[in-house]
Design a protein around this motif. Structure first.
Motif, PDB file in Angstrom:
ATOM      1  N   LEU A 154      41.221  38.537  39.976  1.00  0.00           N
ATOM      2  CA  LEU A 154      41.447  37.327  39.568  1.00  0.00           C
ATOM      3  C   LEU A 154      42.472  36.811  41.043  1.00  0.00           C
ATOM      4  N   ALA A 155      43.176  37.614  41.525  1.00  0.00           N
ATOM      5  CA  ALA A 155      44.065  37.149  42.624  1.00  0.00           C
ATOM      6  C   ALA A 155      43.096  36.618  43.983  1.00  0.00           C
ATOM      7  N   ARG A 156      42.041  37.446  43.951  1.00  0.00           N
ATOM      8  CA  ARG A 156      41.167  36.843  45.249  1.00  0.00           C
ATOM      9  C   ARG A 156      40.320  35.734  44.788  1.00  0.00           C
ATOM     10  N   GLN A 157      40.267  35.444  43.332  1.00  0.00           N
ATOM     11  CA  GLN A 157      39.753  34.081  43.178  1.00  0.00           C
ATOM     12  C   GLN A 157      40.909  32.783  43.062  1.00  0.00           C
ATOM     13  N   GLY A 158      42.067  33.327  43.498  1.00  0.00           N
ATOM     14  CA  GLY A 158      43.131  32.223  43.989  1.00  0.00           C
ATOM     15  C   GLY A 158      44.066  32.239  42.699  1.00  0.00           C
ATOM     16  N   PHE A 159      43.921  33.020  41.555  1.00  0.00           N
ATOM     17  CA  PHE A 159      45.068  32.816  40.461  1.00  0.00           C
ATOM     18  C   PHE A 159      46.311  33.965  40.529  1.00  0.00           C
ATOM     19  N   GLN A 160      47.447  33.326  40.026  1.00  0.00           N
ATOM     20  CA  GLN A 160      48.562  34.221  40.267  1.00  0.00           C
ATOM     21  C   GLN A 160      48.382  35.082  39.127  1.00  0.00           C
ATOM     22  N   VAL A 161      48.709  36.389  39.380  1.00  0.00           N
ATOM     23  CA  VAL A 161      48.584  37.376  38.358  1.00  0.00           C
ATOM     24  C   VAL A 161      49.749  38.154  38.352  1.00  0.00           C
ATOM     25  N   HIS A 162      50.371  38.423  37.160  1.00  0.00           N
ATOM     26  CA  HIS A 162      51.284  39.238  36.707  1.00  0.00           C
ATOM     27  C   HIS A 162      50.870  40.581  36.186  1.00  0.00           C
ATOM     28  N   LEU A 163      51.113  41.573  37.047  1.00  0.00           N
ATOM     29  CA  LEU A 163      50.568  42.802  36.568  1.00  0.00           C
ATOM     30  C   LEU A 163      51.777  43.679  36.162  1.00  0.00           C
ATOM     31  N   VAL A 164      51.584  44.246  34.599  1.00  0.00           N
ATOM     32  CA  VAL A 164      52.846  44.773  34.129  1.00  0.00           C
ATOM     33  C   VAL A 164      52.298  46.186  33.962  1.00  0.00           C
ATOM     34  N   GLU A 165      53.129  47.154  34.377  1.00  0.00           N
ATOM     35  CA  GLU A 165      52.836  48.588  34.286  1.00  0.00           C
ATOM     36  C   GLU A 165      53.956  49.277  33.478  1.00  0.00           C
ATOM     37  N   LYS A 166      53.961  50.150  32.826  1.00  0.00           N
ATOM     38  CA  LYS A 166      55.133  50.582  32.046  1.00  0.00           C
ATOM     39  C   LYS A 166      55.641  52.079  32.608  1.00  0.00           C
ATOM     40  N   GLN A 167      54.692  52.731  33.540  1.00  0.00           N
ATOM     41  CA  GLN A 167      55.091  53.612  34.229  1.00  0.00           C
ATOM     42  C   GLN A 167      55.763  53.187  35.594  1.00  0.00           C
ATOM     43  N   PRO A 168      56.485  54.224  36.289  1.00  0.00           N
ATOM     44  CA  PRO A 168      57.029  53.704  37.435  1.00  0.00           C
ATOM     45  C   PRO A 168      56.092  53.483  38.702  1.00  0.00           C
ATOM     46  N   ARG A 169      54.875  53.920  38.136  1.00  0.00           N
ATOM     47  CA  ARG A 169      53.840  53.946  39.120  1.00  0.00           C
ATOM     48  C   ARG A 169      52.389  53.394  39.159  1.00  0.00           C
ATOM     49  N   GLU A 193      43.981  55.111  45.642  1.00  0.00           N
ATOM     50  CA  GLU A 193      44.915  54.636  46.554  1.00  0.00           C
ATOM     51  C   GLU A 193      44.706  53.311  47.338  1.00  0.00           C
ATOM     52  N   PRO A 194      43.571  53.248  47.849  1.00  0.00           N
ATOM     53  CA  PRO A 194      43.325  51.923  48.516  1.00  0.00           C
ATOM     54  C   PRO A 194      43.563  50.655  47.545  1.00  0.00           C
ATOM     55  N   LEU A 195      43.121  51.099  46.131  1.00  0.00           N
ATOM     56  CA  LEU A 195      43.166  49.774  45.334  1.00  0.00           C
ATOM     57  C   LEU A 195      44.625  49.434  45.008  1.00  0.00           C
ATOM     58  N   ILE A 196      45.531  50.462  44.798  1.00  0.00           N
ATOM     59  CA  ILE A 196      46.724  50.370  44.906  1.00  0.00           C
ATOM     60  C   ILE A 196      47.365  49.674  45.869  1.00  0.00           C
ATOM     61  N   ALA A 197      47.137  49.981  47.084  1.00  0.00           N
ATOM     62  CA  ALA A 197      47.557  49.266  48.386  1.00  0.00           C
ATOM     63  C   ALA A 197      47.116  47.904  48.372  1.00  0.00           C
ATOM     64  N   ALA A 198      45.666  47.578  47.938  1.00  0.00           N
ATOM     65  CA  ALA A 198      45.377  46.300  48.094  1.00  0.00           C
ATOM     66  C   ALA A 198      46.187  45.294  46.876  1.00  0.00           C
ATOM     67  N   VAL A 199      46.361  46.002  45.716  1.00  0.00           N
ATOM     68  CA  VAL A 199      47.188  45.241  44.557  1.00  0.00           C
ATOM     69  C   VAL A 199      48.601  44.887  45.090  1.00  0.00           C
ATOM     70  N   VAL A 200      49.143  46.072  45.659  1.00  0.00           N
ATOM     71  CA  VAL A 200      50.641  45.820  46.114  1.00  0.00           C
ATOM     72  C   VAL A 200      50.634  44.864  47.135  1.00  0.00           C
ATOM     73  N   GLY A 201      49.676  44.775  48.150  1.00  0.00           N
ATOM     74  CA  GLY A 201      49.852  44.042  49.301  1.00  0.00           C
ATOM     75  C   GLY A 201      49.239  42.616  48.942  1.00  0.00           C
ATOM     76  N   HIS A 202      48.634  41.972  47.878  1.00  0.00           N
ATOM     77  CA  HIS A 202      48.224  40.826  47.929  1.00  0.00           C
ATOM     78  C   HIS A 202      49.400  39.686  47.268  1.00  0.00           C
ATOM     79  N   ARG A 203      49.493  38.638  48.017  1.00  0.00           N
ATOM     80  CA  ARG A 203      50.612  37.853  47.771  1.00  0.00           C
ATOM     81  C   ARG A 203      50.445  37.403  46.465  1.00  0.00           C
ATOM     82  N   SER A 204      49.470  37.218  45.755  1.00  0.00           N
ATOM     83  CA  SER A 204      49.036  36.586  44.444  1.00  0.00           C
ATOM     84  C   SER A 204      49.626  37.243  43.323  1.00  0.00           C
ATOM     85  N   ILE A 205      49.609  38.754  43.598  1.00  0.00           N
ATOM     86  CA  ILE A 205      49.864  39.482  42.712  1.00  0.00           C
ATOM     87  C   ILE A 205      51.233  39.931  42.288  1.00  0.00           C
ATOM     88  N   SER A 206      51.909  39.858  41.199  1.00  0.00           N
ATOM     89  CA  SER A 206      53.519  40.325  41.073  1.00  0.00           C
ATOM     90  C   SER A 206      53.242  41.832  40.048  1.00  0.00           C
TER      91      SER A 206
END
Lengths: 561, 151
Positions: free
Chosen positions: A162-177, A200-213
């Motif tokens: 979704l972020a790569r399609q240009g949408f803002q994304v709020h990703l909520v995770e209950k664990q600290p990782r 690991e690359p998926l985590i890095a891409a998610v954390v590094g994407h400016r549209s994903i909080s």
């Protein structure tokens, strides 16, 4: 409106309806009903041919009400509404009658009775259709932002898509990782790549994407609103925050059953689950000479009747891993049915056999027995194919336990107002037609929150959910179904019963002629439950699409012999 | 009591009000699962069981409907937050009132069926239709106070 002219379209649905219900007889009865100007039957009303026949008939017979008797409106009503609209008829002048799920499929041994029932149901539908009126839909904006619940492989894949399609994304995770269950795995079958190399690359891409909080660790405190405008209150540590999103994707995953008390688990230190084995495989594996892997531990039993789908492959994978690490070890898999569907998996199974891994089928009535005193030393099993009892040496016993619904599913299902299935997994709107959507608009599901799935399936579902969620966000607006309540100010006494009754605060009392207060419904806030209508003591409140008159006509039609 | 007020002897006529989100979906699942049940019930779909008016039920009996089911989401699972709480209260009261009017309260049943409970839908409908069949046709004309009431 001018003279009411109803058209009735009865669907055979191939033999699904037509094989039980005498469809031509239903059409004949419909034709004789008051106000019915035309009646016909179609092999498949929802097909291109069926829909164009419907539209042609609307024009040729100047129909201004349409009754379709077919399957369930929960999947097919929108299609026929659109067809009516394309033929120049307001989309709310359609009444849908279910003669498949509620008739032919459940009375298939009584075709005569089923036909009688279908005739009655059509009569009820026509009675209501005569009173239908055109409606206008309220339109509301869709926030171009999504909430993704769960930071495992499914949630992250959906969020990134979704972020790569240009949408803002709020990703909520209950664990600290981030990472979910994949963090616990060593390798992924059937390709044997390291789980870390994928996650690991998926985590890095998610954390590094400016549209994903990423909100983590975080919990969901409250969700209200509807497609386009969900207000979500999050709890993060001590703090509280609120986000506004247009769509929500549930990707909360599942848990692995801990087999306490089964096969010596918890009693013998060398009886482990696959997750525990994979942790050891990542590190140092103790020297062992024999291993026995037992499948279907706690699944396909009366209390948990489903097949967890992925455990057979996990057993196969880990049997292969053990054999690769310890080529001299004797490795056996005890199964009830070794399920390795698909080209790759079947090849994997064959190579396991070639590698010398032995497979024995056991019957649930005679489950394997793990034998030992302080440690397991052997597994005794009756080989169902040869009818012989075997004692297999076991330095290590590995239990394949199923994925089970997450402990938060119940609370989340209530928060989102979406259903769970009988096992406690999330239940989609339709297994085939709407596999990643809930019946509630704007809420989607992917990954093991729905059902045990492997990584490839979870990722596919995540992409599917993301593209479904993108539809309303891309179009920017949704139309609310015109099923809202409305009040007749002439009848309203301003008592306020409806105001208290409304769960959405959609009704307010406002001054009317002469300054007296009367109920007014905010059509954007109204969700169309109709609770206020039933509560209104003066008959002033009604609901579009379910007026008292319409329902009473249906009751009357049902009662008339 | 008249034997001819029902559509045919031994076949009661039943209406089942089902909410769109849970019980109607449960009925659909029963269909998809091909669960067989008596053909004597007719579903009327409403968005929420909280929309069902006691007056509809009374008028249904007056029109000659032999039994009415009101099926909603489980308490706590209502798509509209608490619509089914109202259903529960309204129809508990109506059942009391039916006793006083000579309609057997067993002719009305409120139950909760989720979207995944196709089997429960089948059981609820089958048992209810059987109960109503035992009670015989509702006779609106011959009805006298306490004619059917259990006390």
């Amino acid at each position: 409106m001018s003279e009411v002219r109803v058209g009735v379209f009865v669907c055979h649905c191939g033999s699904n309806i037509g094989g039980v219900v005498d469809v031509p007889a239903v059409v004949e009865h419909a034709r004789a009903l008051p106000h019915v100007a035309h009646a016909e039957h179609n092999l498949y009303s929802c097909s291109e041919a069926g829909l164009s026949s419907l539209q042609r008939s609307i024009r040729e017979h100047s129909l201004n009400r349409v009754v379709v008797a077919a399957c369930t409106p929960r999947t097919h009503e929108p299609l026929f509404r659109t067809a009516c609209q394309q033929a120049g008829l307001n989309r709310y002048l359609l009444e849908f009658v279910n003669i498949r799920e509620h008739c032919s499929w459940i009375h298939s041994r009584e075709p005569g009775k089923a036909t009688e029932k279908a005739i009655t149901l059509v009569k009820m539908g026509v009675a209501k259709a005569c009173l239908l009126e055109p409606q206008e839909e309220a339109q509301s904006a869709v926030a171009p932002a999504a909430l993704v619940i769960g930071g495992g492989v499914a949630g992250m894949s959906a969020a990134l898509n979704l972020a790569r399609q240009g949408f803002q994304v709020h990703l909520v995770e209950k664990q600290p990782r981030l990472g979910g269950r994949l963090l616990n795995l060593d390798r992924l079958g059937p390709t044997d790549e390291a789980a870390a190399a994928m996650i690991e690359p998926l985590i890095a891409a998610v954390v590094g994407h400016r549209s994903i909080s990423v909100h983590m660790p975080a919990s969901l405190a409250e969700i209200d609103g509807f497609v386009g405008n969900f207000r979500v209150r999050l709890g993060e540590g001590e703090g509280r925050s609120e986000v506004l999103v247009g769509t929500i994707i549930v990707a909360t995953g599942a848990e692995v059953l801990q087999p306490e008390g089964l096969y010596g688990y918890g009693l013998f230190p060398n009886v482990v689950t696959h997750v525990e084995l994979e942790r050891r495989l990542k590190e140092d594996l103790p020297e062992i000479r024999s291993a026995v892997l037992i499948n279907c531990v706690g699944s396909r039993i009366p209390d948990r009747p489903y097949c967890s789908r992925i455990c057979c492959m996990q057993s196969l994978k880990n049997a292969m891993r053990l054999k690769a690490r310890l080529p001299e070890a004797r490795v056996a898999v005890l199964h009830r049915d070794q399920l390795t569907s698909g080209v790759q998996a079947e090849r994997y199974y064959r190579s396991a056999r070639q590698a010398g891994i032995r497979f024995f089928r056991y019957e649930p009535e005679r489950p394997p027995q793990v034998v030992g005193e302080s440690r397991a030393v052997a597994v005794v099993v009756r080989d169902a194919l040869r009818g012989r009892e075997l004692s297999l040496p076991a330095d290590l016993v590995v239990l394949a336990t199923p994925l089970v619904p997450g402990p938060d599913n119940r609370a989340l299902s209530r928060l989102l107002k979406v259903p769970l299935d009988e096992s406690g997994f999330f239940l989609e709107a339709h297994a085939k037609l709407r596999p990643v959507e809930f019946a509630t608009d704007g809420v989607y599901v992917c990954g093991t929150a729905r059902w045990p799935a492997d990584v490839a399936e979870s990722v596919s579902q995540a992409y599917a959910a993301a593209s479904k969620a993108a539809i309303p966000m891309r179009s920017g607006a949704v139309r609310a179904e015109a099923i809202t309540a409305f009040s007749d100010p002439a009848l309203c006494t301003g008592c306020g019963t409806c105001v208290v009754c409304c769960p959405f605060g959609a009704i307010a009392r406002q001054p009317w002629e002469g300054g007296r207060l009367v109920a007014q419904v905010n059509t954007v806030q109204c969700k169309g439950c109709g609770c206020c209508v039933a509560a209104c003591p003066s008959g002033a409140m009604q609901q579009h699409g379910t007026t008292d008159k319409q329902v009473l006509q249906m009751i009357e039609a049902c009662a008339r012999v | 009591m008249s034997e001819t007020s029902g559509p045919s002897a031994g076949h009661p006529r039943v209406i089942a009000f089902c909410c769109n989100w849970c019980s109607y979906a449960g009925a659909d699942l029963a269909g998809v699962s091909r669960l067989q049940m008596p053909p004597d019930f007719h579903v009327i779909r409403v968005m929420c069981s909280g929309r069902v008016e006691p007056e509809w039920v009374i008028k249904a009996f007056a029109a000659g409907i032999d039994g009415v089911l009101v099926l909603g989401c489980h308490i706590g699972d209502c798509h509209y937050i608490d619509g089914n709480h109202r259903t529960a209260k309204r129809f508990a009261l109506l059942k009391e009132m039916l006793s006083c009017t000579g309609i057997h309260p067993d002719r009305l049943l409120v139950d909760w069926i989720s979207a995944s409970e196709g089997g429960k839908f089948q059981r609820a409908v089958t048992e209810f239709v059987e109960r109503v069949r035992q009670l015989g046709p509702v006779d609106a004309r011959a009805r006298t106070p306490l004619a059917e009431a259990p006390r």
